[in-house]
Design a protein around this motif. Sequence first.
Motif, PDB file in Angstrom:
ATOM      1  N   ALA A 185      -2.939   1.602  -7.052  1.00 51.94           N
ATOM      2  CA  ALA A 185      -2.000   2.790  -7.778  1.00 51.94           C
ATOM      3  C   ALA A 185      -0.857   3.928  -6.930  1.00 51.94           C
ATOM      4  O   ALA A 185      -0.117   4.239  -7.602  1.00 51.94           O
ATOM      5  N   LEU A 186      -0.886   4.411  -5.598  1.00 49.50           N
ATOM      6  CA  LEU A 186      -0.490   5.792  -5.709  1.00 49.50           C
ATOM      7  C   LEU A 186       0.782   4.836  -4.789  1.00 49.50           C
ATOM      8  O   LEU A 186       1.872   5.991  -4.897  1.00 49.50           O
ATOM      9  N   ALA A 187       0.747   3.338  -4.588  1.00 52.65           N
ATOM     10  CA  ALA A 187       1.882   2.476  -4.310  1.00 52.65           C
ATOM     11  C   ALA A 187       2.755   3.119  -4.695  1.00 52.65           C
ATOM     12  O   ALA A 187       3.646   3.732  -4.924  1.00 52.65           O
ATOM     13  N   VAL A 188       2.729   2.657  -6.376  1.00 55.00           N
ATOM     14  CA  VAL A 188       3.658   2.809  -7.287  1.00 55.00           C
ATOM     15  C   VAL A 188       3.708   4.403  -8.490  1.00 55.00           C
ATOM     16  O   VAL A 188       4.907   4.574  -7.980  1.00 55.00           O
ATOM     17  N   GLN A 189       3.462   4.932  -7.881  1.00 53.55           N
ATOM     18  CA  GLN A 189       3.221   6.594  -8.123  1.00 53.55           C
ATOM     19  C   GLN A 189       4.477   7.079  -6.782  1.00 53.55           C
ATOM     20  O   GLN A 189       5.528   7.422  -7.300  1.00 53.55           O
ATOM     21  N   LEU A 190       4.375   6.260  -5.907  1.00 53.66           N
ATOM     22  CA  LEU A 190       5.405   6.993  -4.836  1.00 53.66           C
ATOM     23  C   LEU A 190       6.579   6.482  -5.248  1.00 53.66           C
ATOM     24  O   LEU A 190       7.225   7.454  -4.336  1.00 53.66           O
ATOM     25  N   ALA A 191       6.765   5.396  -5.126  1.00 56.17           N
ATOM     26  CA  ALA A 191       7.672   4.587  -5.316  1.00 56.17           C
ATOM     27  C   ALA A 191       8.459   5.301  -6.954  1.00 56.17           C
ATOM     28  O   ALA A 191       9.501   5.582  -6.285  1.00 56.17           O
ATOM     29  N   HIS A 192       7.616   6.014  -7.436  1.00 53.46           N
ATOM     30  CA  HIS A 192       9.045   6.435  -9.051  1.00 53.46           C
ATOM     31  C   HIS A 192       9.277   7.325  -8.122  1.00 53.46           C
ATOM     32  O   HIS A 192       9.849   8.104  -8.708  1.00 53.46           O
ATOM     33  N   HIS A 193       8.281   8.344  -7.567  1.00 54.39           N
ATOM     34  CA  HIS A 193       8.290   9.382  -6.986  1.00 54.39           C
ATOM     35  C   HIS A 193       9.630   9.510  -6.137  1.00 54.39           C
ATOM     36  O   HIS A 193      10.671  10.415  -6.238  1.00 54.39           O
ATOM     37  N   SER A 194       9.771   8.700  -5.635  1.00 56.27           N
ATOM     38  CA  SER A 194      10.486   8.108  -4.314  1.00 56.27           C
ATOM     39  C   SER A 194      11.771   7.714  -4.844  1.00 56.27           C
ATOM     40  O   SER A 194      12.543   7.909  -3.269  1.00 56.27           O
ATOM     41  N   GLY A 195      12.180   7.099  -6.104  1.00 61.62           N
ATOM     42  CA  GLY A 195      13.274   6.392  -6.020  1.00 61.62           C
ATOM     43  C   GLY A 195      13.397   4.767  -5.391  1.00 61.62           C
ATOM     44  O   GLY A 195      14.593   4.107  -5.323  1.00 61.62           O
ATOM     45  N   SER A 214       0.229  -0.894  -0.040  1.00 62.92           N
ATOM     46  CA  SER A 214       0.329   0.377  -0.315  1.00 62.92           C
ATOM     47  C   SER A 214       1.665   1.333   0.120  1.00 62.92           C
ATOM     48  O   SER A 214       2.264   1.701   0.251  1.00 62.92           O
ATOM     49  N   TYR A 215       0.086   2.452   0.151  1.00 60.23           N
ATOM     50  CA  TYR A 215       0.578   4.008   0.310  1.00 60.23           C
ATOM     51  C   TYR A 215       1.390   3.958   1.319  1.00 60.23           C
ATOM     52  O   TYR A 215       2.574   4.438   0.835  1.00 60.23           O
ATOM     53  N   PRO A 253       7.295 -17.811  -5.638  1.00 63.09           N
ATOM     54  CA  PRO A 253       7.866 -18.791  -6.074  1.00 63.09           C
ATOM     55  C   PRO A 253       7.482 -19.185  -7.398  1.00 63.09           C
ATOM     56  O   PRO A 253       6.447 -19.416  -8.036  1.00 63.09           O
ATOM     57  N   GLY A 254       8.426 -18.642  -8.752  1.00 65.74           N
ATOM     58  CA  GLY A 254       8.426 -18.293  -9.698  1.00 65.74           C
ATOM     59  C   GLY A 254       7.493 -17.059 -10.814  1.00 65.74           C
ATOM     60  O   GLY A 254       7.920 -17.063 -11.475  1.00 65.74           O
ATOM     61  N   SER A 255       7.370 -16.630  -9.811  1.00 65.14           N
ATOM     62  CA  SER A 255       6.386 -15.461 -10.548  1.00 65.14           C
ATOM     63  C   SER A 255       6.647 -13.623  -9.955  1.00 65.14           C
ATOM     64  O   SER A 255       6.940 -13.752  -8.833  1.00 65.14           O
ATOM     65  N   ALA A 256       7.686 -12.805 -10.270  1.00 67.29           N
ATOM     66  CA  ALA A 256       7.497 -11.342  -9.559  1.00 67.29           C
ATOM     67  C   ALA A 256       6.977  -9.760 -10.497  1.00 67.29           C
ATOM     68  O   ALA A 256       7.362 -10.690 -11.980  1.00 67.29           O
ATOM     69  N   VAL A 257       5.979  -9.283 -10.307  1.00 68.44           N
ATOM     70  CA  VAL A 257       6.105  -8.692 -11.171  1.00 68.44           C
ATOM     71  C   VAL A 257       6.856  -6.514 -10.773  1.00 68.44           C
ATOM     72  O   VAL A 257       6.884  -6.596 -10.014  1.00 68.44           O
ATOM     73  N   ALA A 258       7.479  -6.016 -11.473  1.00 68.29           N
ATOM     74  CA  ALA A 258       8.738  -5.274 -11.359  1.00 68.29           C
ATOM     75  C   ALA A 258       7.507  -3.903 -11.815  1.00 68.29           C
ATOM     76  O   ALA A 258       6.767  -3.734 -13.004  1.00 68.29           O
ATOM     77  N   TYR A 259       7.117  -3.186 -10.980  1.00 72.25           N
ATOM     78  CA  TYR A 259       6.635  -1.663 -10.875  1.00 72.25           C
ATOM     79  C   TYR A 259       7.750   0.266 -11.159  1.00 72.25           C
ATOM     80  O   TYR A 259       7.106   0.671 -12.156  1.00 72.25           O
ATOM     81  N   ALA A 260       8.500  -0.439 -10.013  1.00 71.44           N
ATOM     82  CA  ALA A 260       9.442   0.986 -10.049  1.00 71.44           C
ATOM     83  C   ALA A 260      10.900   0.350  -9.937  1.00 71.44           C
ATOM     84  O   ALA A 260      11.464  -0.805  -9.313  1.00 71.44           O
TER      85      ALA A 260
END
Length: 274
Positions: A248-258, A225-226, A267-274
């Motif tokens: 969605a806001l967590a992804v925005q904040l991750a981009h903003h904060s680096g 979460s955010y 196991p076997g999967s993961a999704v990168a957002y930032a």
Amino acid sequence: MAVLAPPGLSPALVQRHTQGACQQADDWLIDEQPVALVFNGLSHVVMMATPWQLDELAVGFALSEGLIDSLDALRGVEVEAAPDGLGHSVQLEVSPRAFEQIKSRRRQLEGRSGCGLCGIDSLQAFRQAWPRAAQPNATQIIPRLNTEAVQRAVRALPDWQPLQARSGGCHAAAWCSPEGQVLWAREDVGRHNALDKLIGALALQHPQPAVPHREGFVLVSSRASYEMVSKCARAGLPALAAVSAPTALAVQLAHHSGLQLMGFCRPGSAVAYA
């Protein structure tokens, strides 16, 4: 004979219903009690938490919520059980400057009918309060999150969750090396609390300015979460991997904060957002 409960758990007598059969059995429940955080004698917040490692919870909360900038502002911390046995208070002594900041934030919250966001009173102030992750110095290069390392940590995490194994009712937050070795883990009935306990443990074991724990990533057994991203960024932790989805806001904040962010880490999967 009375059963000696492990820290954070309470015994329970249950009836197990399996395939039409009913059997009485002993079981364990995760503890959940009110915990008050008190700064220089002033109660700041009461939260529901698992009453174990509460000193780490309090320190991690103070750091991840920006109540103190570093352990330099902390003079002492003491956990006290309530006289009637229900709940605990954590007494934190902080510097005069930090205490003034805490009182100022408390004044902003007075007289409101809603809970607000940590004393923020406008959308503009909310945006301005977005944290930025601590930047590495010239000699420190933080590697990108490695999918294989994250999956290695995911596979190892259950071994670090004794409360979850017995009760099935709590979250975990772990600090992992860049290679995916779980180095620290904390559990709590609340996902935010588990993360604050981890942040507090890292800070108390590795106080500033040494910060040897910034090379690695946090793994949480929940969604991202955010608030979870914000806490990691404020604590200077560079990456967060979550077993479930981010918002969605967590992804925005991750981009903003680096801050590096991964979700659906299994196991076997993961999704990168930032």
